[in-house]
Write an enzyme that holds these catalytic residues in place. Structure first.
Site, mmCIF file in Angstrom:
data_model
loop_
_atom_site.group_PDB
_atom_site.id
_atom_site.type_symbol
_atom_site.label_atom_id
_atom_site.label_comp_id
_atom_site.label_asym_id
_atom_site.label_seq_id
_atom_site.Cartn_x
_atom_site.Cartn_y
_atom_site.Cartn_z
ATOM 1 N N PHE A 1 38.975 39.540 42.103
ATOM 2 C CA PHE A 1 39.012 38.089 41.963
ATOM 3 C C PHE A 1 37.586 37.582 42.155
ATOM 4 C CE2 PHE A 1 43.130 39.192 44.102
ATOM 5 C CZ PHE A 1 43.931 39.028 42.977
ATOM 6 N N GLU B 1 57.270 48.118 35.908
ATOM 7 C CA GLU B 1 57.614 48.021 37.326
ATOM 8 C C GLU B 1 59.014 48.514 37.638
ATOM 9 O OE1 GLU B 1 56.986 44.279 39.185
ATOM 10 O OE2 GLU B 1 54.817 44.336 38.952
ATOM 11 N N SER C 1 49.331 27.463 44.156
ATOM 12 C CA SER C 1 48.666 26.831 45.303
ATOM 13 C C SER C 1 47.486 26.025 44.779
ATOM 14 C CB SER C 1 48.198 27.894 46.306
ATOM 15 O OG SER C 1 47.647 27.285 47.460
ATOM 16 N N GLY D 1 45.739 23.558 45.606
ATOM 17 C CA GLY D 1 44.657 23.105 46.462
ATOM 18 C C GLY D 1 43.549 24.114 46.633
ATOM 19 N N GLU E 1 47.762 52.849 39.279
ATOM 20 C CA GLU E 1 47.453 51.639 40.037
ATOM 21 C C GLU E 1 47.988 51.720 41.473
ATOM 22 O OE1 GLU E 1 48.592 48.119 37.940
ATOM 23 O OE2 GLU E 1 47.522 48.691 36.116
#
Length: 290
Positions: free
Chosen positions: A105, A193, A210, A212, A240
């Site tokens: 990220f 999955e 989220s 905010g 993974e």
């Protein structure tokens, strides 16, 4: 004739910035002008933060996935209630921003001002946002057997919070890869999955998780599936390091878990409640008469 996805960017960026973009995105396939422009937001922020071409290239797959999320945000506006104000992103003025963190990220720290509801301008504010790719969740539902498939796995968010039980119940979930429609993601992730093949997909909602603090935007589905007893088990992609337990839950038990606050995650609550609202229709469409 192949169109150069970098063409036309010269007026927006300096020669040094243009060269940096080309070096980072060298040999990447599936690039379009829109994706390069969206990726440039992040790539050049890392350049100005002193990171090398080699460092940024090491994260180019994640950068392009986040760029695809930006393209989707620009080209697929959300449905708006007519009663709301219609200010757009042009009402926000960025004073300066940096991206001090780059990995799976990225983190952006911004100073900005924005137009207020009363027509005045706000003072300068500072906020941080966690950049994530758009993602999909899908709750497989068997209308004949009247049961769903849930997955359970370790999640580092609860672990980082200090939660005693960092394994969570969820629908099947996964990020939307570069160029991929969310419906394709839902079918791919259900197979990877849980080994489940989905029939019809029913959209339960698309929303920020989220708003905010994070860019993460989810598209949630209920997917019609055949869920015999052997649909349960442990799976996931070995490369993974996924360790995902799939298990079957009757609809009534799912609702009891919802009432007992046992579903752990927002997308699971949302999708379970959407299913409760539309369950009779889905069963009727699949030929279930009782």
């Amino acid at each position: 004739m192949t169109t150069d996805p970098f063409a036309g960017l010269g007026a927006e960026f300096s020669d040094h910035e243009h060269a940096f973009l080309r070096a980072v995105l060298k040999d990447q396939t599936g690039l379009t002008h829109d994706i390069v422009r969206a990726a440039a937001v992040e790539i050049l922020a890392h350049k100005h933060n002193g990171r090398s071409v080699e460092t940024v290239r090491g994260h180019v797959a994640q950068i392009l996935t986040r760029a695809w999320s930006r393209v989707r945000a620009q080209n697929s506006p959300r449905a708006l209630d007519p009663r709301r104000e219609t200010m757009t992103r042009t009402a926000v003025t960025t004073v300066r921003h940096v991206m001090p963190y780059l990995n799976y990220f990225t983190l952006e720290d911004s100073h900005f001002t924005h137009a207020r509801f009363d027509g005045t301008q706000s003072g300068e504010m500072q906020r941080a946002v966690f950049h994530m790719a758009d993602a999909v969740t899908v709750l497989p539902y068997d209308p004949v057997r009247d049961r769903v498939l849930l997955v359970e796995q370790l999640r580092f968010g609860p672990f980082g919070r200090g939660d005693v039980y960092p394994w969570t119940y969820e629908p099947v979930a996964g990020r939307i890869d570069l160029g991929e429609p969310p419906e394709v993601t839902a079918r791919r992730e259900a197979h990877e999955e849980a080994g489940v093949t989905l029939a019809a997909l029913h959209k339960a909602g698309d929303y920020y998780v989220s708003p905010g603090a994070a860019t993460e935007f989810l598209v949630s589905y209920v997917g019609i599936a055949d869920l015999p007893d052997d649909a349960a088990g442990v799976g996931g992609l070995a490369e993974e390091h996924e360790d995902i337990r799939a298990f079957l839950v009757p609809f009534d038990a799912l609702m009891a878990m919802c009432d007992a606050h046992q579903l752990d995650t927002g997308p699971l609550y949302l999708t379970a409640l959407w299913l409760a609202r539309h369950r009779d229709r889905l069963r009727k469409e699949c030929g279930v008469t009782a």
